[in-house]
Design a protein around this motif. Structure first.
Motif, PDB file in Angstrom:
ATOM      1  N   GLY A   1       0.793  -1.227   0.000  1.00  0.00           N
ATOM      2  CA  GLY A   1       0.000   0.000   0.000  1.00  0.00           C
ATOM      3  C   GLY A   1       0.828   1.280   0.000  1.00  0.00           C
ATOM      4  O   GLY A   1       2.043   1.265  -0.192  1.00  0.00           O
ATOM      5  N   LEU A   2       0.126   2.350   0.270  1.00  0.00           N
ATOM      6  CA  LEU A   2       0.725   3.679   0.210  1.00  0.00           C
ATOM      7  C   LEU A   2       1.890   3.829   1.186  1.00  0.00           C
ATOM      8  O   LEU A   2       2.916   4.420   0.861  1.00  0.00           O
ATOM      9  CB  LEU A   2      -0.369   4.712   0.523  1.00  0.00           C
ATOM     10  CG  LEU A   2      -0.108   6.158   0.172  1.00  0.00           C
ATOM     11  CD1 LEU A   2       0.205   6.320  -1.306  1.00  0.00           C
ATOM     12  CD2 LEU A   2      -1.334   7.002   0.527  1.00  0.00           C
ATOM     13  N   ASN A   3       1.747   3.236   2.377  1.00  0.00           N
ATOM     14  CA  ASN A   3       2.797   3.389   3.383  1.00  0.00           C
ATOM     15  C   ASN A   3       4.076   2.668   2.997  1.00  0.00           C
ATOM     16  O   ASN A   3       5.156   2.985   3.488  1.00  0.00           O
ATOM     17  CB  ASN A   3       2.306   2.874   4.742  1.00  0.00           C
ATOM     18  CG  ASN A   3       1.213   3.781   5.273  1.00  0.00           C
ATOM     19  OD1 ASN A   3       1.149   4.948   4.897  1.00  0.00           O
ATOM     20  ND2 ASN A   3       0.352   3.245   6.119  1.00  0.00           N
ATOM     21  N   GLN A   4       3.915   1.667   2.149  1.00  0.00           N
ATOM     22  CA  GLN A   4       5.083   0.914   1.710  1.00  0.00           C
ATOM     23  C   GLN A   4       6.002   1.769   0.836  1.00  0.00           C
ATOM     24  O   GLN A   4       7.198   1.549   0.772  1.00  0.00           O
ATOM     25  CB  GLN A   4       4.615  -0.319   0.916  1.00  0.00           C
ATOM     26  CG  GLN A   4       5.677  -1.387   0.716  1.00  0.00           C
ATOM     27  CD  GLN A   4       6.093  -2.046   2.027  1.00  0.00           C
ATOM     28  OE1 GLN A   4       5.386  -1.961   3.031  1.00  0.00           O
ATOM     29  NE2 GLN A   4       7.272  -2.659   2.041  1.00  0.00           N
ATOM     30  N   CYS A   5       5.390   2.727   0.183  1.00  0.00           N
ATOM     31  CA  CYS A   5       6.168   3.604  -0.697  1.00  0.00           C
ATOM     32  C   CYS A   5       6.981   4.567   0.156  1.00  0.00           C
ATOM     33  O   CYS A   5       6.430   5.312   0.961  1.00  0.00           O
ATOM     34  CB  CYS A   5       5.235   4.390  -1.617  1.00  0.00           C
ATOM     35  SG  CYS A   5       6.094   5.647  -2.553  1.00  0.00           S
ATOM     36  N   THR A   6       8.288   4.494  -0.011  1.00  0.00           N
ATOM     37  CA  THR A   6       9.143   5.338   0.823  1.00  0.00           C
ATOM     38  C   THR A   6       9.563   6.603   0.099  1.00  0.00           C
ATOM     39  O   THR A   6      10.375   7.364   0.591  1.00  0.00           O
ATOM     40  CB  THR A   6      10.415   4.565   1.232  1.00  0.00           C
ATOM     41  OG1 THR A   6      11.020   4.078   0.043  1.00  0.00           O
ATOM     42  CG2 THR A   6      10.074   3.434   2.176  1.00  0.00           C
ATOM     43  N   THR A   7       8.997   6.789  -1.069  1.00  0.00           N
ATOM     44  CA  THR A   7       9.363   7.927  -1.919  1.00  0.00           C
ATOM     45  C   THR A   7      10.890   8.012  -2.021  1.00  0.00           C
ATOM     46  O   THR A   7      11.529   8.879  -1.444  1.00  0.00           O
ATOM     47  CB  THR A   7       8.787   9.251  -1.381  1.00  0.00           C
ATOM     48  OG1 THR A   7       7.459   9.023  -0.973  1.00  0.00           O
ATOM     49  CG2 THR A   7       8.806  10.339  -2.443  1.00  0.00           C
ATOM     50  N   CYS A   8      11.446   7.035  -2.738  1.00  0.00           N
ATOM     51  CA  CYS A   8      12.912   6.854  -2.766  1.00  0.00           C
ATOM     52  C   CYS A   8      13.646   7.995  -3.478  1.00  0.00           C
ATOM     53  O   CYS A   8      14.263   7.798  -4.520  1.00  0.00           O
ATOM     54  CB  CYS A   8      13.278   5.535  -3.416  1.00  0.00           C
ATOM     55  SG  CYS A   8      11.961   4.575  -4.122  1.00  0.00           S
ATOM     56  N   GLY A   9      13.580   9.118  -2.929  1.00  0.00           N
ATOM     57  CA  GLY A   9      14.278  10.260  -3.531  1.00  0.00           C
ATOM     58  C   GLY A   9      13.665  10.614  -4.858  1.00  0.00           C
ATOM     59  O   GLY A   9      12.812  11.468  -4.953  1.00  0.00           O
ATOM     60  N   SER A  10      14.072   9.935  -5.856  1.00  0.00           N
ATOM     61  CA  SER A  10      13.358  10.096  -7.117  1.00  0.00           C
ATOM     62  C   SER A  10      12.699   8.753  -7.392  1.00  0.00           C
ATOM     63  O   SER A  10      13.354   7.712  -7.380  1.00  0.00           O
ATOM     64  CB  SER A  10      14.321  10.458  -8.231  1.00  0.00           C
ATOM     65  OG  SER A  10      15.266   9.437  -8.385  1.00  0.00           O
ATOM     66  N   CYS A  11      11.425   8.799  -7.586  1.00  0.00           N
ATOM     67  CA  CYS A  11      10.662   7.561  -7.753  1.00  0.00           C
ATOM     68  C   CYS A  11      11.218   6.784  -8.945  1.00  0.00           C
ATOM     69  O   CYS A  11      11.398   7.316 -10.032  1.00  0.00           O
ATOM     70  CB  CYS A  11       9.195   7.896  -7.975  1.00  0.00           C
ATOM     71  SG  CYS A  11       8.181   6.437  -8.189  1.00  0.00           S
ATOM     72  N   GLN A  12      11.461   5.501  -8.710  1.00  0.00           N
ATOM     73  CA  GLN A  12      12.002   4.681  -9.791  1.00  0.00           C
ATOM     74  C   GLN A  12      10.902   4.024 -10.618  1.00  0.00           C
ATOM     75  O   GLN A  12      11.166   3.437 -11.654  1.00  0.00           O
ATOM     76  CB  GLN A  12      12.905   3.593  -9.202  1.00  0.00           C
ATOM     77  CG  GLN A  12      14.150   4.177  -8.542  1.00  0.00           C
ATOM     78  CD  GLN A  12      14.901   3.127  -7.736  1.00  0.00           C
ATOM     79  OE1 GLN A  12      15.047   1.997  -8.165  1.00  0.00           O
ATOM     80  NE2 GLN A  12      15.362   3.511  -6.557  1.00  0.00           N
TER      81      GLN A  12
END
Lengths: 411, 293
Positions: free
Chosen positions: A379-390
């Motif tokens: 889900g949304l929380n899993q996304c850590t927004t890795c600097g620039s989204c890959q």
């Protein structure tokens, strides 16, 4: 190689479905239109004859293409529109502080055409000022309506809308309902209704239930073609005799294009988008007419050409079948190709759907359902927004931006 | 049901509040009025949430950002102020000019303002300010003016209207009728932006216009397309004076000078037409010489 396989699979999928059920949705063809020769004939009117339709139970007959005057800055454009056959002019008190109504009023007066045209206008109270009492809402509606009549230089408007309804409470506000009904009773508005830009399905379903509205002016375009609930609401409204007028028909507003790279902006240039997408809208015959907001004579001619013939040209068919065109019109096709590109395995397609429900259509129930359907750890929380989204979308949707927006919504 | 609306409300607030933290608060304090703690900020992608379809016109005038603030007094009267920032002075003037009346109580605030109770609007450089009051029982005009002056000072004080407006000859001009059209000038997609002003000359309503192109070749391109539409293209298009039969506007007198196209609509009197064309050309030439462009 993997991509090639995917491409092939997708082509194969399209090849099999476009010839079948998807083609109906793609081209606005219902089962009825495919199986009904009468309906086909209705759509194949002589090239020299403007197609007219009747606006629900109002009995008003009007061309299928008319004019949203909102963005027109030159009275000559309004005048010329009348000369080529446009008969319905849609304006609002809110546009240019009433100047838009003034322009319509001046042109219609100059043409001496008041009894030949259908004028629609709208009464707007900004959303953040809607925490007023019903009595005050009524008073403000009546005041604005009378000012509109003055600017339009007429004793009555044909359609008077409550402007920008996005929730049922405001739609049913007793002060507003009383004001509109009073104006109708007094002959200052022949017919009443509302315009809606978001949460349309709920508002239209409520209008069907309450039976107050004669006409609804609603957003309807190609980008909304995949929303059966909305389309059913429109069909039901039409079946109940509510006249339906479509706006934002050519997806050309900034918010449809904002995320597109330069290469895809090209689909918004030239005639083809306007005619193809406008035809798509009007091939849904529950829509009586469209009010495109053209801003120059060339666009006017292009848009009004659709009023003569709703058959797609080969070029228009090809355009609408172009996958890039579809994506450029702004929606995620749930192809799942982005999923492997996210290192966290986030269920991006469902998040894109959630985003669309919430931000494009204001359907927050459906947005909630969608986001809750995502399994744990995807889900949304899993996304850590890795600097620039890959994560990459093969159809140019800006995934990271939409996810950031969802995070703000669900923060 | 209540939960639904609470959810809906919060989600709707989302886009309006995304940019709050970075906003520079230019809204002044007012004695006896409580200013809302938060200023709502709208960007091009979200403006339609505030003003609906009207956003399209603002966006065409290169809208950049809107700040909205609210004030309330003890008697529950309120003032809502909207500060629209556009890319250029011309853009802000353009949208302001679309909405301003030609007659009314004009004010020397910013570049120009006007009071049309219960509202007061003014322009300052690339900022267009709209102030609306609700239920102010007494001294509404004075309160609005006082507030507008404070706000204008916070925005940098006095400024002027676009200087090109000075090139419209004064005789016959309807004051405050000048407009800046940002696209499809005269309803033609191939003409870019332009300024236009209304006149009453010889008891006829006429219009004078000025198109400022990027450069001379931009003018040539626009004129080529214009002549093509009107089917009377000269064999050798070069700077000078022309007459054109516009299919939608009728006869138009035109002058091409450098990066400017000047013109008159609807003036049948040839002598007056020549006088006006000469005067507007003189004023533009003077401005070119002053600006050195």
């Amino acid at each position: 190689m993997a991509n090639n396989t995917n491409d092939f699979s997708r082509r194969k999928f399209l090849a099999t479905t476009v010839s079948g059920l998807s083609a109906m949705a793609l081209f606005g063809l219902s089962n009825q239109t495919l199986s009904s020769p009468d309906q086909e004939r209705k759509n194949q009117v002589s090239e020299k004859k403007i197609i007219y339709r009747t606006l629900g139970k109002t009995g008003i007959s009007m061309p299928i293409v008319n004019m949203g005057v909102m963005n027109a800055l030159d009275p000559a454009l309004v005048k010329r529109s009348y000369e080529i056959g446009v008969r319905h002019f849609d304006t609002a008190a809110w546009y240019m502080r009433g100047k838009n109504e003034e322009m319509v009023g001046n042109v219609i007066k100059e043409l001496k055409a008041r009894d030949k045209v259908i004028i629609g206008t709208k009464i707007y109270i900004p959303h953040e000022q809607r925490n007023i009492s019903a009595a005050e809402a009524k008073e403000r509606y009546l005041k604005i309506a009378h000012e509109s009549l003055k600017r339009l230089q007429t004793d009555y408007v044909d359609i008077l809308y409550s402007h920008s309804i996005n929730n049922i409470e405001w739609l049913n506000n007793p002060g507003i309902v009383e004001a509109l009904q009073k104006l109708k009773k007094e002959g200052k508005a022949r017919f009443i209704g509302f315009s809606t830009h978001s949460n349309m399905t709920a508002c239209i379903n409520e209008a069907i239930r309450t039976c107050v509205c004669d006409v609804i002016l609603t957003v309807f375009n190609y980008a909304l073609g995949e929303y059966p609930d909305y389309i059913n609401a429109l069909k039901n409204a039409a079946a109940k005799g509510i006249g339906l007028i479509a706006m934002k028909t050519q997806c050309s507003q900034y918010w449809y294009r904002q995320e597109l790279p330069e290469t895809m902006q090209k689909f918004y240039q030239g005639k083809i988008l306007h005619t193809a997408v406008l035809k798509w809208v009007l091939r849904h015959d529950f829509i009586t007419t469209a009010v495109p907001g053209y801003t120059n004579f060339q666009q006017m001619e292009e848009d009004f050409s659709v009023a003569y013939n709703l058959e797609y040209t080969e070029q228009e068919k090809k355009f609408l079948q172009d996958r890039n065109v579809k994506m450029s019109l702004g929606y995620c096709h749930q192809c799942q190709r982005c999923v492997p590109t996210c290192p966290k395995g986030v269920d991006i397609p469902t998040l894109m759907r959630t985003h669309m429900y919430a931000t494009c259509y204001g359907n927050f129930y459906q947005a909630q359902d969608a986001i809750e359907s995502i399994p744990d750890k995807k889900g949304l929380n899993q996304c850590t927004t890795c600097g620039s989204c890959q994560a990459k979308c093969s159809n140019q949707i800006n995934i990271s931006k939409r996810i950031d927006e969802l995070k703000l919504i669900y923060a | 049901m209540k939960l639904h609306f609470y959810f809906l409300f919060n989600v709707m607030l989302f886009f309006t509040q995304v940019f709050l933290s970075t906003a520079q608060d230019v809204l002044p304090e007012m004695d006896g009025w409580k200013k809302s703690e938060q200023v709502q900020i709208y960007k091009p992608a979200t403006l339609y949430e505030y003003i609906n379809g009207a956003a399209e016109l603002y966006l065409s005038y290169n809208f950049q950002e809107l700040q909205v603030g609210e004030y309330q007094n003890e008697k529950n009267a309120s003032i809502i102020v909207e500060v629209y920032r556009h890319q250029t002075t011309n853009d802000a003037f353009g949208i302001y000019s679309q909405e301003r009346p030609t007659e009314g109580q004009f004010l020397n605030i910013g570049a120009q303002g006007y009071l049309d109770p219960p509202i007061l609007n003014f322009l300052r450089k690339n900022i267009y300010v709209k102030i609306s009051s609700y239920d102010i029982a007494e001294n509404a005009e004075a309160i609005l003016k006082s507030y507008a002056e404070k706000l204008a000072a916070n925005l940098g004080g006095k400024s002027s209207l676009p200087i090109i407006l000075q090139c419209f000859p004064e005789p016959g001009k309807i004051q405050n009728s000048e407009k800046f059209i940002t696209r499809s000038f005269l309803g033609h997609g191939f003409l870019h932006s332009g300024f236009i002003a209304d006149y009453v000359v010889d008891k006829e309503k006429i219009q004078l216009f000025i198109i400022e192109a990027a450069d001379s070749s931009d003018c040539r391109e626009m004129l080529s397309q214009y002549f093509q539409l009107c089917r009377n293209a000269p064999s050798d298009l070069k700077e000078g004076r022309f007459n054109i039969s516009d299919p939608y506007h009728g006869e138009i007198s035109l002058v091409w000078k450098g990066k400017y196209i000047l013109g008159i609509l609807n003036l049948k009197n040839k002598r007056l037409s020549t006088l006006y064309i000469e005067e507007i050309t003189r004023l533009i030439t003077k401005q070119i010489n002053t600006k050195g462009s």
